[in-house]
Design a protein around this motif. Structure first.
Motif, PDB file in Angstrom:
ATOM      1  N   LEU A 106       0.827  -1.210   0.000  1.00 31.18           N
ATOM      2  CA  LEU A 106       0.000   0.000   0.000  1.00 31.18           C
ATOM      3  C   LEU A 106       0.864   1.265   0.000  1.00 31.18           C
ATOM      4  O   LEU A 106       0.409   2.339  -0.358  1.00 31.18           O
ATOM      5  CB  LEU A 106      -0.905  -0.020   1.240  1.00 31.18           C
ATOM      6  N   GLY A 107       2.127   1.114   0.430  1.00 31.74           N
ATOM      7  CA  GLY A 107       3.023   2.253   0.484  1.00 31.74           C
ATOM      8  C   GLY A 107       3.193   2.837   1.865  1.00 31.74           C
ATOM      9  O   GLY A 107       3.688   3.952   2.021  1.00 31.74           O
ATOM     10  N   VAL A 108       2.770   2.083   2.878  1.00 34.59           N
ATOM     11  CA  VAL A 108       2.899   2.537   4.263  1.00 34.59           C
ATOM     12  C   VAL A 108       4.190   1.955   4.832  1.00 34.59           C
ATOM     13  O   VAL A 108       4.343   0.741   4.934  1.00 34.59           O
ATOM     14  CB  VAL A 108       1.694   2.082   5.108  1.00 34.59           C
ATOM     15  N   ASP A 109       5.125   2.839   5.192  1.00 37.09           N
ATOM     16  CA  ASP A 109       6.429   2.366   5.627  1.00 37.09           C
ATOM     17  C   ASP A 109       6.805   2.869   7.018  1.00 37.09           C
ATOM     18  O   ASP A 109       7.975   2.919   7.390  1.00 37.09           O
ATOM     19  CB  ASP A 109       7.507   2.779   4.626  1.00 37.09           C
ATOM     20  N   ASP A 110       5.801   3.263   7.796  1.00 33.05           N
ATOM     21  CA  ASP A 110       6.080   3.694   9.162  1.00 33.05           C
ATOM     22  C   ASP A 110       4.981   3.179  10.090  1.00 33.05           C
ATOM     23  O   ASP A 110       4.111   2.420   9.678  1.00 33.05           O
ATOM     24  CB  ASP A 110       6.192   5.226   9.242  1.00 33.05           C
ATOM     25  N   THR A 111       5.037   3.559  11.356  1.00 36.37           N
ATOM     26  CA  THR A 111       4.061   3.054  12.327  1.00 36.37           C
ATOM     27  C   THR A 111       2.926   4.041  12.591  1.00 36.37           C
ATOM     28  O   THR A 111       2.143   3.831  13.514  1.00 36.37           O
ATOM     29  CB  THR A 111       4.756   2.713  13.657  1.00 36.37           C
ATOM     30  N   GLN A 112       2.856   5.106  11.804  1.00 40.04           N
ATOM     31  CA  GLN A 112       1.727   6.025  11.966  1.00 40.04           C
ATOM     32  C   GLN A 112       0.414   5.320  11.623  1.00 40.04           C
ATOM     33  O   GLN A 112      -0.642   5.654  12.156  1.00 40.04           O
ATOM     34  CB  GLN A 112       1.914   7.249  11.068  1.00 40.04           C
ATOM     35  N   TRP A 113       0.507   4.353  10.720  1.00 38.07           N
ATOM     36  CA  TRP A 113      -0.671   3.558  10.338  1.00 38.07           C
ATOM     37  C   TRP A 113      -0.460   2.131  10.821  1.00 38.07           C
ATOM     38  O   TRP A 113       0.427   1.429  10.342  1.00 38.07           O
ATOM     39  CB  TRP A 113      -0.862   3.602   8.827  1.00 38.07           C
ATOM     40  N   GLN A 114      -1.229   1.733  11.800  1.00 38.40           N
ATOM     41  CA  GLN A 114      -1.121   0.396  12.383  1.00 38.40           C
ATOM     42  C   GLN A 114      -2.126  -0.537  11.725  1.00 38.40           C
ATOM     43  O   GLN A 114      -3.305  -0.207  11.587  1.00 38.40           O
ATOM     44  CB  GLN A 114      -1.404   0.456  13.894  1.00 38.40           C
TER      45      GLN A 114
END
Length: 215
Positions: free
Chosen positions: A135-143
């Motif tokens: 999806l392109g999520v590469d950090d922990t802001q989106w769990q």
């Protein structure tokens, strides 16, 4: 003396009606869900307090195999939803629209994202990790989280989102595609159909209002 009376029960449909009546003019979003009033005596006078519905404590395993809890979101606004990685129907559209919100606010520590998988059989942390990366999520802001059927389906009720294991529907799971806006006090402030462009646009508008609201 304390007298507790249940006074209101708001469903999602009522919430959306309320949202339709709420604009920039008052700079305040409705608080959605069941609420109670309490009466107490202060200096001989009756004082009425309102207790609003809140998301209760929870603990789930995220895409990095780390336990996260409600404490992870203390003091934050966050957007929650329910999905599963191999969903053949509404999830891809819902997640792409939520990704637009994530990309606008990426790195803003006032805002977080929480996606609960309702496929407790297949969506392991490694599967969720691969999904997040795709999806392109590469950090922990989106769990992206998983848990037992009881815990995930139980918490969905607290967000007022319908979820059900159902072999008769495509993918084997039935659920609503709401993006649920939660404030710093873990109260529901909005619910938006994540597959509807107009409602996603309303989420952007309402999120800006909530970010300007004093906690």
């Amino acid at each position: 003396m304390m007298n507790i009376r249940k006074t209101y029960l708001f469903g999602i449909s009522i919430a959306l009606l309320a949202l339709g009546c709420t604009g920039h003019s008052d700079k305040k979003l409705p608080i959605i869900g069941e609420r109670e009033t309490t009466e107490r005596i202060v200096d001989g006078k009756t004082v009425v307090d309102t207790i609003y519905h809140q998301i209760p404590s929870f603990s789930f395993l995220n895409q990095d195999s780390i336990n996260i809890s409600d404490k992870t979101f203390d003091g934050k606004i966050y957007i929650a939803n329910f999905f599963f990685t191999h969903c053949p129907s509404i999830c891809p559209t819902m997640q792409r629209n939520l990704l637009k919100v994530y990309e606008k606010y990426k790195g803003d520590d006032r805002l977080a994202f929480l996606s609960h998988s309702i496929d407790f059989k297949y969506d392991s942390p490694s599967v969720l990790k691969a999904y997040a990366q795709k999806l392109g999520v590469d950090d922990t802001q989106w769990q992206f989280v998983t848990g037992s059927k009881k815990d995930i389906y139980g918490i969905s009720e607290k967000y007022l989102v319908y979820t059900k294991e159902d072999a008769s529907v495509p993918g084997g799971y039935d659920h609503q595609g709401y993006l649920v806006l939660i404030d710093q006090h873990k109260r529901i402030r909005g619910a938006y159909d994540g597959t509807n462009d107009e409602q996603v646009a309303q989420l952007f508008t309402d999120l800006d209002i909530l970010l300007q609201e004093k906690p």
